[in-house]
Design a protein around this motif. Structure first.
Motif, PDB file in Angstrom:
ATOM      1  N   GLN A   1       0.659  -0.876  -0.195  1.00 35.06           N
ATOM      2  CA  GLN A   1       0.015  -0.229   0.047  1.00 35.06           C
ATOM      3  C   GLN A   1       0.841   1.445   0.290  1.00 35.06           C
ATOM      4  O   GLN A   1       0.226   2.202  -0.228  1.00 35.06           O
TER       5      GLN A   1
ATOM      6  N   ASN B   1      -9.627  -9.060  -3.118  1.00 31.47           N
ATOM      7  CA  ASN B   1      -9.583  -8.749  -2.581  1.00 31.47           C
ATOM      8  C   ASN B   1      -8.643  -7.638  -1.600  1.00 31.47           C
ATOM      9  O   ASN B   1      -8.583  -6.576  -1.912  1.00 31.47           O
TER      10      ASN B   1
ATOM     11  N   ARG C   1      -6.748  -5.937  -4.238  1.00 26.19           N
ATOM     12  CA  ARG C   1      -7.347  -4.567  -4.883  1.00 26.19           C
ATOM     13  C   ARG C   1      -7.697  -3.350  -4.295  1.00 26.19           C
ATOM     14  O   ARG C   1      -7.272  -2.052  -4.045  1.00 26.19           O
ATOM     15  N   ASN C   2      -7.788  -3.675  -2.788  1.00 29.98           N
ATOM     16  CA  ASN C   2      -7.464  -1.968  -2.056  1.00 29.98           C
ATOM     17  C   ASN C   2      -5.699  -1.788  -2.032  1.00 29.98           C
ATOM     18  O   ASN C   2      -6.148  -0.795  -2.114  1.00 29.98           O
TER      19      ASN C   2
ATOM     20  N   GLU D   1      -6.240   0.034  -5.333  1.00 31.97           N
ATOM     21  CA  GLU D   1      -6.608   1.740  -5.033  1.00 31.97           C
ATOM     22  C   GLU D   1      -7.014   2.111  -3.643  1.00 31.97           C
ATOM     23  O   GLU D   1      -6.868   3.739  -4.278  1.00 31.97           O
TER      24      GLU D   1
ATOM     25  N   ARG E   1     -14.061   2.874  -0.435  1.00 26.82           N
ATOM     26  CA  ARG E   1     -13.101   1.667  -0.844  1.00 26.82           C
ATOM     27  C   ARG E   1     -13.629   0.224  -0.948  1.00 26.82           C
ATOM     28  O   ARG E   1     -14.672   0.310  -0.263  1.00 26.82           O
ATOM     29  N   GLU E   2     -13.803  -0.075  -2.105  1.00 22.87           N
ATOM     30  CA  GLU E   2     -14.774  -1.224  -3.018  1.00 22.87           C
ATOM     31  C   GLU E   2     -14.274  -2.569  -2.850  1.00 22.87           C
ATOM     32  O   GLU E   2     -12.843  -2.502  -2.810  1.00 22.87           O
ATOM     33  N   PHE E   3     -14.687  -3.173  -2.404  1.00 24.37           N
ATOM     34  CA  PHE E   3     -14.387  -4.530  -2.758  1.00 24.37           C
ATOM     35  C   PHE E   3     -15.812  -5.360  -3.325  1.00 24.37           C
ATOM     36  O   PHE E   3     -16.909  -5.291  -3.730  1.00 24.37           O
TER      37      PHE E   3
ATOM     38  N   LEU F   1     -10.434  -2.618   8.287  1.00 24.25           N
ATOM     39  CA  LEU F   1      -9.853  -1.525   7.594  1.00 24.25           C
ATOM     40  C   LEU F   1      -9.151  -0.885   8.951  1.00 24.25           C
ATOM     41  O   LEU F   1      -9.503  -0.791   9.716  1.00 24.25           O
TER      42      LEU F   1
ATOM     43  N   GLY G   1      -8.614   3.508   5.593  1.00 27.53           N
ATOM     44  CA  GLY G   1      -8.914   2.628   4.383  1.00 27.53           C
ATOM     45  C   GLY G   1      -8.295   1.919   4.465  1.00 27.53           C
ATOM     46  O   GLY G   1      -8.525   0.999   3.251  1.00 27.53           O
ATOM     47  N   ASN G   2      -7.045   2.152   5.274  1.00 26.47           N
ATOM     48  CA  ASN G   2      -5.869   0.624   4.819  1.00 26.47           C
ATOM     49  C   ASN G   2      -6.589  -1.067   4.827  1.00 26.47           C
ATOM     50  O   ASN G   2      -6.565  -1.105   5.717  1.00 26.47           O
ATOM     51  N   LEU G   3      -6.308  -1.759   4.690  1.00 28.67           N
ATOM     52  CA  LEU G   3      -6.872  -3.484   4.228  1.00 28.67           C
ATOM     53  C   LEU G   3      -5.869  -3.549   5.370  1.00 28.67           C
ATOM     54  O   LEU G   3      -4.799  -3.848   5.202  1.00 28.67           O
TER      55      LEU G   3
END
Lengths: 378, 396
Positions: A54, A77, A80-81, A84, B97-99, B137, B141-143
């Motif tokens: 990231q 996923n 994807r994160n 984005e 954020r989208e998944f 998250l 917004g970081n996973l």
């Protein structure tokens, strides 16, 4: 002895920044992230890797997209994160996204359809004219979501002609026909059918969606107190369409039924009998021109089991919680030539008005919703 | 040394104050619908801001510090799961954020894939969806991790949709994924998302949410068609069970050591003393029958709303009804209470403030938001946050 997680942490922490963007290091990050799997497997390594990924700049975006191609749905996923997060930060910093590389990725239909859709949306965010110009070409795209864009555009063009030149049926219908080529979403298909009807054209929905409309049915077998779901009745041991067996109410034999419902719903309660606490089996054959991965899409408010070529693919013991188009999507493989499809549809004993339906709808399609047709029909 | 101690004490006090003003899960950080921070406004007309939401959802917003988090789903098949973060001051979007959903996204049209309310431990956001995807998250917004419970167990689903909200306690995220087929509740490690425990649950569709036990015991209460189970959040072991059946839609609420359970109307239970495995039934009242909205307890009285929108107020000691007041229902959202006022929004978007008095209730303010409302209101720092199908409002 250090744990793998510690080793990964040390590796990511102490690698010189000059080497950080190296393909080799990105690959090891991707490998760690792609190792995530069922029940939290691989989380320790993947968590460290995603934190590192990231932080990367926009040069990591295309490698992430390529890594997505063979990632499982969970790992997708995570990736994807990362994509984005990096893309959003890049734009916040006033830097450009690599538009040309993203367009090239979008153009290549061998990439993961969902990733290409995501890229399309990011290109729209940055106002890419070229992405917008590509929409017409999506009509045969593997991505159902990209196809939807093209279908939507053709429908709009048809509607515009209907408004501006109401007598020009030829042009209007041409757009509707183009739209139908890529349409798999029911809301769009309904619009197209309505439009084509105005042009005097009736569409065979059963054919468009690939609903299987002809089945051999046998039953009822006992399902009082729900015992029939687990009970193995003779059709699960052999398919012999001339055989007779002891059923719930006496001897039962296979009988052929066909549904003319546009959406391929075979209504057992109406076409056979509204038995309660009963099991009915439905059998059909599907001829495939080649071995191919497919999705079997089923809708029923009843408990069910599905076998293809004798193999149980899925079962679900749920009654009257609603039903909807493409309610269940079961991945499977068709072999070349004849494939046997056996369904077990169980009705319970609920007495409410809304619990009387005993029916199913079944189709074979590719993973993106477009029909696959049997090469031989009855 | 003294200065250091004072500084540390002030820091702790500050953190505690911040936490108290957060609204970290369904029906608030304490999970009971009671606003403990500054009082909410007396009228509903002062709209600080309103934003358009891009996706569908009926989950409540949660508030952590100066951020409000909202979940939704997008796409023609509603299979894109979204988490949005907004600035509480002005409603500006800070991130999205989208998944991709890994489980089934079909649900009843009244519900949405984003029906479960997310939760937070103050450092992380845990989002849960009808598809049984769980997303963690950080506040930026970081996973942190991603789980697919239906991906793990393909029969964990409900064709009408799943609705149970998450709670987090002792570093464990409790996810109820209870349905007719493969029915489980999971305890996930908040830090890394791994399964700390997983327990079999009654095979019956269940839309209730887990509730944090406010006492010293490390329990969470799980309600189902079978009754109520007090489960040790650290181990997943059942401490005690009430087995006389319960509703599968409105959720129980707890006040002190007593749980008020939608069961045979409403049933008040407390942990057993002589037999710790069996709770003591204090009272049952068929007159107090909550419809979809969950009961709420405030100052020694319990309030329930029936299908017609009539609110009943009863004594928590004996369950005897004291008064009834008519509001305009029907309600899917549960009410919240702040400084003697009940805030409720009906399904058609009519928000109402009911002044609670000793001998009755009076609607003192209404505002028609003209949108479909199923989400329970949230509150923080004297502001009310309302989420409809299309919009998010801050009322100050």
């Amino acid at each position: 002895m250090k744990s793998p997680a510690v080793i990964v942490l040390l590796l990511f922490t102490f690698l010189p920044r000059c080497c950080a963007q190296s393909q080799g290091e990105l690959s090891s990050l991707f490998m760690a992230i792609k190792s995530v799997d069922h029940e939290g497997k691989g989380h320790q390594r993947a968590r460290l890797a995603i934190q590192e990924l990231q932080k990367r700049d926009a040069s990591a975006l295309i490698p992430i997209l390529i890594a997505l191609d063979d990632a499982n749905p969970l790992a997708s996923n995570w990736l994807r994160n990362a994509f984005e997060t990096i893309a959003a930060r890049t734009l916040e910093e006033g830097k450009p996204l690599p538009e040309e590389a993203l367009l090239n990725f979008l153009r290549k239909t061998s990439h993961r359809p969902a990733s290409r859709r995501m890229v399309f949306e990011w290109l729209q965010k940055i106002g890419s004219d070229q992405a917008d110009e590509m929409i017409d070409m999506f009509i045969n795209d593997p991505s159902d979501e990209l196809r939807r864009e093209a279908v939507g555009r053709y429908i709009k063009q048809a509607e515009k002609i209907a408004k501006d030149s109401p007598d020009d049926l030829k042009s209007r219908c041409a757009f509707y026909r183009k739209a139908l080529l890529g349409a798999s979403d029911n809301d769009q298909v309904r619009k197209i059918i309505k439009g084509l009807k105005q042009c005097g054209e009736d569409i065979d929905l059963q054919y468009h969606y690939g609903f299987l409309n002809t089945w051999y049915l046998i039953g009822p077998f006992n399902n009082k107190q729900g015992v029939g779901f687990a009970q193995v009745y003779p059709p699960e041991k052999e398919i012999n369409l001339t055989a007779a067996y002891d059923g719930q109410l006496g001897e039962v034999t296979w009988k052929k039924y066909q549904t003319d419902d546009p959406y391929g719903i075979l209504d057992i309660a109406r076409q056979v009998a509204p038995h309660k606490g009963a099991v009915e089996y439905a059998y059909t054959e599907f001829f495939s021109e080649k071995e191919q991965p497919v999705e079997f899409r089923l809708a029923t408010p009843n408990a069910w089991k599905l076998w293809v070529n004798g193999k149980l693919l899925f079962e679900r013991e749920e009654y009257h919680r609603g039903t909807a188009f493409d309610q269940y999507r079961v991945p499977g493989t068709l072999k070349k030539g004849k494939n046997s499809i056996l369904l077990k549809i169980c009705q319970n004993e609920q007495t409410q008005d809304w619990a009387q339906r005993w029916q199913f709808q079944f189709r074979v399609c590719n993973p993106y919703g477009m029909a696959i047709h049997s090469t031989k029909t009855e | 040394m003294l200065i250091r101690f004072i500084f540390l004490f002030a820091l702790i006090l500050h953190c505690v104050t911040c936490a108290a003003e957060d609204w970290r899960q369904f029906r608030g950080t304490l999970n009971n619908g009671i606003v403990t921070g500054p009082a909410l406004p007396d009228t509903l007309d002062h709209i600080a801001w309103k934003i358009d939401l891009k996706g569908r959802g009926v989950s409540s917003p949660i508030i952590v510090g100066d951020r409000v988090f909202v979940t939704s789903s997008q796409g023609v098949h509603q299979n894109r799961l979204v988490v949005n973060c907004y600035d509480t001051d002005n409603g500006n979007e800070l991130w999205q954020r989208e998944f991709w959903a890994t489980g089934r996204t079909i649900c009843h049209k009244k519900m949405a894939v984003a029906t479960p309310t997310p939760a937070s431990d103050g450092e992380r956001i845990f989002a849960f969806y009808s598809s049984n995807d769980v997303i963690c998250l950080d506040l930026e917004g970081n996973l942190q991790w991603y789980r697919g419970l239906t991906y793990d167990f393909p029969n964990v689903s409900n064709s009408l949709g799943m609705a149970s909200s998450l709670i987090v306690k002792n570093g464990i995220v409790v996810c109820m994924a209870e349905n007719d087929t493969e029915s489980f509740t999971f305890g996930l490690d908040a830090i890394d998302g791994t399964t700390r425990w997983q327990i079999d649950r009654p095979r019956k569709a269940n839309w209730t949410s887990p509730v944090v036990w406010p006492g010293e015991e490390p329990w969470v209460l799980l309600q189902s068609s079978k009754g109520v189970a007090a489960v040790d959040v650290n181990t997943g072991e059942t401490a005690w069970e009430y087995l006389d059946g319960a509703s599968t839609i409105p959720s129980l609420t707890i006040n002190g050591q007593v749980a008020y359970v939608p069961s045979h109307g409403l049933t008040a239970i407390r942990p057993g003393i002589s037999d710790p495995k069996t709770p003591k039934i204090i009272w049952q009242s068929g007159q107090l029958s909550p419809a979809t909205a969950s009961p709420i307890v405030y100052e020694n009285r319990v309030y329930v709303a029936n299908r017609a929108g009539v609110v009943s107020c009863a004594d928590i000691e004996n369950g005897k009804r004291i008064w009834q007041a008519r509001m305009k229902g029907p309600f899917s959202a549960s009410p919240i209470i702040s400084s003697g006022k009940m805030y409720a929004v009906n399904e058609r978007g009519l928000a109402q403030i009911l002044q609670i008095k000793q001998d009755g209730g009076e609607v003192i303010s209404t505002h028609d938001f003209q949108d479909t409302f199923l989400a329970t209101p949230s509150a923080s720092n004297g502001a009310l946050y309302l989420r409809s199908d299309q919009h998010l409002w801050k009322i100050k």
